[in-house]
Write an enzyme that holds these catalytic residues in place. Structure first.
Site: not given
Length: 262
Positions: A49, A60
């Site tokens: 990824e 995030d």
């Protein structure tokens, strides 16, 4: 057959779980990212990824945000990442998935982004902030270029899981907790119930991610899913500031320890 499907099929035959590893493209630089990808594959990663750096990555946590900022400070552009994937493809056939925020795709141009991704050798996209109402437009273009739009579901989105997984391909990225990414000591969500719910809507392989800090946690969670996603714990090791050889060695050893339990 898409590389992602092939990899999950092979793993199923071998009785293994997928190890999906996340890194930010361009951190610490593009050439090192190339080396890290090959090292991850060598250590037993099944799917890579690649995070496309973004200035405001809502999903995030601090580790990956800092990683994104470091890459952006180096002036990394999406074109550089497309070129990187082309280079990787000269050496490796490992499935590659972009984790990219919708604004980056939109600004680049949806059609152009998917066409360039296809030409580079990308297999799938995860767009964590893709609005449900924009999903069909992106999905239509992704289908045209035979790139999988991988659905991402969270424990809070029960009523939306059906809509998100509908027409998704590859695997379902099942977020283990609410909030942002980041390695944690434990995960408190009732994962068995959550995974049962996701399975009631789709037969696609399911991968658990967000917060998986090491082999012990991966071992505990593997029975609930078809794969495990590990990101922040790898990015932390990249960020430690070792010399290149030391960093690659530590990343490989860590990924090998994950592979052994899956």
């Amino acid at each position: 057959m898409n590389r992602i499907d092939r990899r999950f099929d092979d793993l199923k035959k071998e009785g293994k779980k997928a190890l999906i590893t996340f890194i930010t493209a361009g951190d610490p630089d593009i050439d090192t990212t190339y080396d890290i990808v090959l090292a991850l594959e060598e250590a037993g990663a099944d799917i890579i990824e690649l995070g496309i750096p973004y200035s405001d990555p809502l999903a995030d946590g601090p580790t990956i945000q800092a990683s994104s900022q470091r890459a952006l400070a180096k002036g990394i552009k999406i074109k550089d990442i497309m070129d990187l994937v082309m280079r990787i493809r000269e050496k490796s056939d490992i499935p590659i998935v972009y984790l990219v925020y919708y604004n980056s795709v939109f600004k680049y141009g949806i059609e152009k982004f998917l066409e360039d991704s296809k030409n580079a050798g990308v297999d799938g996209l995860i767009i964590p902030d893709l609005p449900l109402e924009e999903r069909k437009e992106v999905l239509d273009v992704a289908d045209k270029y035979e790139i999988y739009l991988i659905p991402l579901v969270a424990p809070t989105s029960k009523e939306r899981i059906k809509g998100i997984t509908e027409n998704g391909k590859g695997f379902v990225y099942c977020v283990t907790l609410t909030g942002v990414t980041g390695a944690r000591e434990e995960i408190t969500t009732d994962l068995e119930e959550y995974m049962r719910l996701v399975s009631s809507y789709t037969s696609m392989p399911k991968a658990l991610g967000f917060g998986i800090s090491g082999p012990e946690m991966a071992r505990k969670l593997k029975s609930l899913s078809d794969g495990i996603v590990v990101g922040s714990a790898i990015v932390e090791r990249i960020a430690k500031g070792y010399n290149r050889c030391e960093m690659l060695k530590e990343v490989k050893e860590f990924v090998l320890s994950l592979r052994e339990v899956l």
